[in-house]
Design a protein around this motif. Structure first.
Motif, mmCIF file in Angstrom:
data_model
loop_
_atom_site.group_PDB
_atom_site.id
_atom_site.type_symbol
_atom_site.label_atom_id
_atom_site.label_comp_id
_atom_site.label_asym_id
_atom_site.label_seq_id
_atom_site.Cartn_x
_atom_site.Cartn_y
_atom_site.Cartn_z
ATOM 1 N N ALA A 1 0.825 -1.206 0.000
ATOM 2 C CA ALA A 1 0.000 0.000 0.000
ATOM 3 C C ALA A 1 0.860 1.258 0.000
ATOM 4 C CB ALA A 1 -0.920 -0.011 1.219
ATOM 5 N N ALA A 2 1.919 1.268 0.802
ATOM 6 C CA ALA A 2 2.805 2.435 0.860
ATOM 7 C C ALA A 2 3.518 2.641 -0.472
ATOM 8 C CB ALA A 2 3.814 2.263 1.991
ATOM 9 N N GLU A 3 3.976 1.561 -1.085
ATOM 10 C CA GLU A 3 4.643 1.672 -2.384
ATOM 11 C C GLU A 3 3.688 2.235 -3.437
ATOM 12 O OE1 GLU A 3 5.928 -2.265 -3.163
ATOM 13 O OE2 GLU A 3 7.660 -2.179 -1.809
ATOM 14 N N VAL B 1 10.815 -0.029 -7.491
ATOM 15 C CA VAL B 1 10.224 -0.937 -8.479
ATOM 16 C C VAL B 1 8.968 -0.273 -9.046
ATOM 17 C CG1 VAL B 1 9.213 -3.197 -8.901
ATOM 18 C CG2 VAL B 1 11.114 -2.967 -7.283
ATOM 19 N N VAL B 2 8.989 -0.044 -10.348
ATOM 20 C CA VAL B 2 7.846 0.571 -11.032
ATOM 21 C C VAL B 2 7.102 -0.516 -11.801
ATOM 22 C CG1 VAL B 2 7.136 2.300 -12.742
ATOM 23 C CG2 VAL B 2 9.073 2.754 -11.219
ATOM 24 N N PRO B 3 5.775 -0.526 -11.756
ATOM 25 C CA PRO B 3 5.021 -1.546 -12.501
ATOM 26 C C PRO B 3 5.395 -1.575 -13.979
ATOM 27 C CG PRO B 3 3.573 -0.312 -11.046
ATOM 28 C CD PRO B 3 4.900 0.379 -11.005
ATOM 29 N N ILE B 4 5.350 -2.776 -14.546
ATOM 30 C CA ILE B 4 5.735 -2.937 -15.949
ATOM 31 C C ILE B 4 4.847 -2.097 -16.864
ATOM 32 C CG2 ILE B 4 5.953 -4.611 -17.826
ATOM 33 C CD1 ILE B 4 6.607 -6.735 -15.774
ATOM 34 N N HIS C 1 -5.012 13.635 -11.179
ATOM 35 C CA HIS C 1 -5.113 14.758 -10.255
ATOM 36 C C HIS C 1 -6.447 14.779 -9.521
ATOM 37 C CE1 HIS C 1 -1.879 17.156 -12.703
ATOM 38 N NE2 HIS C 1 -1.371 16.150 -11.997
ATOM 39 N N ASP C 2 -7.368 13.893 -9.898
ATOM 40 C CA ASP C 2 -8.668 13.811 -9.224
ATOM 41 C C ASP C 2 -8.657 12.641 -8.256
ATOM 42 O OD1 ASP C 2 -10.436 11.435 -10.909
ATOM 43 O OD2 ASP C 2 -8.636 12.285 -11.838
ATOM 44 N N LEU C 3 -9.484 12.729 -7.229
ATOM 45 C CA LEU C 3 -9.473 11.716 -6.177
ATOM 46 C C LEU C 3 -9.890 10.336 -6.679
ATOM 47 C CD1 LEU C 3 -8.963 11.106 -3.233
ATOM 48 C CD2 LEU C 3 -11.309 11.823 -2.714
ATOM 49 N N PRO C 4 -10.991 10.188 -7.427
ATOM 50 C CA PRO C 4 -11.361 8.845 -7.894
ATOM 51 C C PRO C 4 -10.282 8.215 -8.778
ATOM 52 C CG PRO C 4 -13.227 10.336 -8.107
ATOM 53 C CD PRO C 4 -12.045 11.181 -7.775
ATOM 54 N N GLY C 5 -9.707 9.008 -9.666
ATOM 55 C CA GLY C 5 -8.675 8.452 -10.536
ATOM 56 C C GLY C 5 -7.425 8.052 -9.753
ATOM 57 N N PHE C 6 -7.039 8.873 -8.776
ATOM 58 C CA PHE C 6 -5.863 8.565 -7.962
ATOM 59 C C PHE C 6 -6.093 7.297 -7.145
ATOM 60 C CE2 PHE C 6 -3.426 8.838 -4.031
ATOM 61 C CZ PHE C 6 -2.146 9.110 -4.485
ATOM 62 N N VAL C 7 -7.251 7.195 -6.489
ATOM 63 C CA VAL C 7 -7.552 6.011 -5.685
ATOM 64 C C VAL C 7 -7.608 4.774 -6.570
ATOM 65 C CG1 VAL C 7 -9.300 4.904 -4.242
ATOM 66 C CG2 VAL C 7 -8.720 7.306 -3.873
ATOM 67 N N GLY C 8 -8.173 4.923 -7.758
ATOM 68 C CA GLY C 8 -8.226 3.788 -8.674
ATOM 69 C C GLY C 8 -6.832 3.334 -9.096
ATOM 70 N N SER D 1 -1.734 -1.843 -6.208
ATOM 71 C CA SER D 1 -1.651 -2.670 -4.999
ATOM 72 C C SER D 1 -2.511 -3.923 -5.065
ATOM 73 C CB SER D 1 -2.057 -1.847 -3.774
ATOM 74 O OG SER D 1 -3.403 -1.409 -3.891
ATOM 75 N N GLY D 2 -3.431 -3.978 -6.019
ATOM 76 C CA GLY D 2 -4.310 -5.137 -6.117
ATOM 77 C C GLY D 2 -5.399 -5.133 -5.070
ATOM 78 N N ARG D 3 -5.831 -3.953 -4.613
ATOM 79 C CA ARG D 3 -6.874 -3.836 -3.598
ATOM 80 C C ARG D 3 -8.129 -3.209 -4.209
ATOM 81 N NH1 ARG D 3 -5.189 -7.378 0.053
ATOM 82 N NH2 ARG D 3 -2.943 -7.139 0.348
ATOM 83 N N THR D 4 -9.184 -3.240 -3.435
ATOM 84 C CA THR D 4 -10.405 -2.563 -3.863
ATOM 85 C C THR D 4 -10.221 -1.058 -3.688
ATOM 86 O OG1 THR D 4 -11.414 -2.622 -1.669
ATOM 87 C CG2 THR D 4 -11.750 -4.551 -3.093
ATOM 88 N N PRO D 5 -11.014 -0.245 -4.381
ATOM 89 C CA PRO D 5 -10.889 1.203 -4.195
ATOM 90 C C PRO D 5 -11.073 1.636 -2.745
ATOM 91 C CG PRO D 5 -12.142 0.740 -6.174
ATOM 92 C CD PRO D 5 -11.931 -0.576 -5.489
ATOM 93 N N GLU D 6 -12.000 0.993 -2.021
ATOM 94 C CA GLU D 6 -12.199 1.357 -0.616
ATOM 95 C C GLU D 6 -10.944 1.051 0.209
ATOM 96 O OE1 GLU D 6 -14.202 -0.485 -2.420
ATOM 97 O OE2 GLU D 6 -15.935 0.847 -2.694
ATOM 98 N N GLN D 7 -10.384 -0.126 0.001
ATOM 99 C CA GLN D 7 -9.157 -0.487 0.719
ATOM 100 C C GLN D 7 -7.999 0.430 0.305
ATOM 101 O OE1 GLN D 7 -8.942 -4.577 -0.557
ATOM 102 N NE2 GLN D 7 -9.830 -5.358 1.360
ATOM 103 N N ALA D 8 -7.923 0.720 -0.982
ATOM 104 C CA ALA D 8 -6.833 1.559 -1.477
ATOM 105 C C ALA D 8 -6.900 2.959 -0.877
ATOM 106 C CB ALA D 8 -6.889 1.631 -3.001
#
Length: 217
Positions: free
Chosen positions: A118-120, A149-152, A159-166, A172-179
């Motif tokens: 999550a931190a990464e 390590v940057v994703p392949i 710059h918007d909250l929904p896009g950033f959380v997504g 991280s492989g988490r749900t948006p709520e978890q993220a």
């Protein structure tokens, strides 16, 4: 001449006999021919001038004065090395990797491995959302293990909250709520350890809700 020599010899023998009777050596009276030779030898043994050089010069092992010790060159002063942060970059702040991840896990209620991912994801997504100066400041300040390590498939800038959380959820492989919860925990942990760093970042207005009241200013 021969009679004179015989007379001299008789005289010397008489003087030597008298010297022995008096308990003295014949050479002390000049009756012995070797006396003058001994004195001459001693005089010749005296040497004037500077002390001998080479293998005949005075030596402490032979009773002579010891030579002065050779001067040692001054010891080199060790050069100080610049302090480095956890990422190895000069001037980086001292944000400990394990302590930071432990704090994220405690705030988000997850284990160390989940908090690490999550931190990464949060650091990478935030770095790409910032301008170049703020991005460099962030990456130089946080532990390098959070962004080495940057994703392949790369990272998308939001710059918007929904896009950033997504984007955090995708990395991280988490749900948006978890993220979102884990991103908030990561930014709160960063602000708690280096509030000046987080305050100096030009975070887009659409993402300031993630910073919380204290960090968001």
């Amino acid at each position: 001449m021969r009679k004179q020599m015989e007379g001299d010899n008789q005289r010397r023998r008489a003087l030597a006999r008298q010297a022995r009777e008096r308990g003295r050596r014949a050479s002390e009276t000049g009756a012995s021919l070797s006396a003058s030779k001994q004195l001459t030898h001693l005089d010749q043994g005296k040497r004037a001038g500077p002390p001998p050089a080479g293998r005949h010069k005075p030596d402490s092992t032979r009773g002579g004065p010891a030579p002065p010790p050779a001067a040692r060159p001054p010891a080199a002063t060790p050069r100080s090395r610049p302090e480095r942060g956890p990422g190895g970059a000069p001037g980086a702040t001292g944000l400990g990797y394990r302590e930071l991840v432990d704090d994220v896990g405690r705030r988000a209620g997850v284990d160390f491995r989940t908090a690490k991912v999550a931190a990464e994801a949060t650091v990478l997504a935030l770095a790409w959302a910032l301008d170049q100066a703020s991005r460099e400041r962030l990456l130089e300040s946080v532990p390098v293990k959070l962004h080495d390590v940057v994703p392949i498939d790369g990272i998308e800038r939001h710059h918007d909250l929904p896009g950033f959380v997504g984007e955090v959820a995708r990395i991280s492989g988490r749900t948006p709520e978890q993220a979102r919860r884990q991103a908030e925990a990561t930014l709160a942990a960063l602000a708690d350890r280096d509030g000046d760093l987080v305050a100096s970042l030009r975070v887009p207005d659409g993402l300031r809700d993630l910073l919380g009241p204290a960090a968001g200013g």
